[in-house]
Design a protein around this motif. Sequence first.
Motif, PDB file in Angstrom:
ATOM      1  N   LEU A  77       0.829  -1.213   0.000  1.00  0.00           N
ATOM      2  CA  LEU A  77       0.000   0.000   0.000  1.00  0.00           C
ATOM      3  C   LEU A  77       0.866   1.267   0.000  1.00  0.00           C
ATOM      4  O   LEU A  77       0.682   2.166   0.826  1.00  0.00           O
ATOM      5  CB  LEU A  77      -0.943  -0.017   1.211  1.00  0.00           C
ATOM      6  N   SER A  78       1.779   1.340  -0.967  1.00  0.00           N
ATOM      7  CA  SER A  78       2.709   2.462  -0.988  1.00  0.00           C
ATOM      8  C   SER A  78       2.033   3.779  -1.344  1.00  0.00           C
ATOM      9  O   SER A  78       2.583   4.852  -1.097  1.00  0.00           O
ATOM     10  CB  SER A  78       3.853   2.173  -1.965  1.00  0.00           C
ATOM     11  N   ASP A  79       0.841   3.737  -1.935  1.00  0.00           N
ATOM     12  CA  ASP A  79       0.124   4.962  -2.302  1.00  0.00           C
ATOM     13  C   ASP A  79      -0.855   5.417  -1.221  1.00  0.00           C
ATOM     14  O   ASP A  79      -1.611   6.368  -1.435  1.00  0.00           O
ATOM     15  CB  ASP A  79      -0.629   4.768  -3.620  1.00  0.00           C
ATOM     16  N   GLY A  80      -0.873   4.730  -0.091  1.00  0.00           N
ATOM     17  CA  GLY A  80      -1.720   5.169   1.009  1.00  0.00           C
ATOM     18  C   GLY A  80      -2.779   4.150   1.392  1.00  0.00           C
ATOM     19  O   GLY A  80      -2.979   3.135   0.708  1.00  0.00           O
ATOM     20  N   TYR A  81      -3.435   4.470   2.486  1.00  0.00           N
ATOM     21  CA  TYR A  81      -4.452   3.561   3.014  1.00  0.00           C
ATOM     22  C   TYR A  81      -5.272   4.308   4.056  1.00  0.00           C
ATOM     23  O   TYR A  81      -4.955   5.454   4.419  1.00  0.00           O
ATOM     24  CB  TYR A  81      -3.786   2.316   3.635  1.00  0.00           C
ATOM     25  N   GLY A 104      -7.194  -0.500   1.751  1.00  0.00           N
ATOM     26  CA  GLY A 104      -6.448   0.152   0.682  1.00  0.00           C
ATOM     27  C   GLY A 104      -6.425  -0.688  -0.577  1.00  0.00           C
ATOM     28  O   GLY A 104      -7.155  -1.667  -0.699  1.00  0.00           O
ATOM     29  N   ARG A 106      -7.044   0.650  -3.546  1.00  0.00           N
ATOM     30  CA  ARG A 106      -7.778   1.400  -4.571  1.00  0.00           C
ATOM     31  C   ARG A 106      -7.956   2.821  -4.050  1.00  0.00           C
ATOM     32  O   ARG A 106      -7.737   3.080  -2.856  1.00  0.00           O
ATOM     33  CB  ARG A 106      -9.134   0.770  -4.875  1.00  0.00           C
ATOM     34  N   LYS A 107      -8.384   3.732  -4.941  1.00  0.00           N
ATOM     35  CA  LYS A 107      -8.719   5.083  -4.497  1.00  0.00           C
ATOM     36  C   LYS A 107      -9.891   5.011  -3.537  1.00  0.00           C
ATOM     37  O   LYS A 107     -10.919   4.410  -3.856  1.00  0.00           O
ATOM     38  CB  LYS A 107      -9.101   5.955  -5.707  1.00  0.00           C
TER      39      LYS A 107
END
Length: 113
Positions: A77-81, A104, A106-107
Amino acid sequence: MNDCLFCKIIAGEIPSTKVYEDDKVYAFRDINPQAPVHVLVLPKEHMDSANAITSENAGNIAAVFEAVPKIAAAEGLSDGYRVINNCGADAGQTVMHIHFHLIGGRKLGEKIV
Ligand code: AMP
Ligand code: ZN
């Protein structure tokens, strides 16, 4: 407490898909995932909800939040969570063993805060 679903999962009496465990924390995949990654992170020591957090047991909650970034990294989940706790009836808490939803993959829209 013997009737607690999540205590039974931690004890291995009910199966779960474990993704993380240490001396204070257990984490497993939610049976009804709301996103590609949906993990429940909880202290092994039973407490009903956030209302039961005290200075004596807060270390168990700190341990949960130490585990969260490790689990998030392991899940990619490097793009956030998002981390969510439902406390009590109005929030829709259905299992009375405190747990944090780590979501997490997905957007995540529909923010309520
Ligand atoms: P809450 O509504 O915040 O109390 O969240 C309880 C969560 O536990 C829900 O998202 C359920 O899908 C999940 N859940 C219930 N039983 C199990 C189970 N046996 N294994 C994994 N997740 C479960
Ligand atoms: Zn419990």
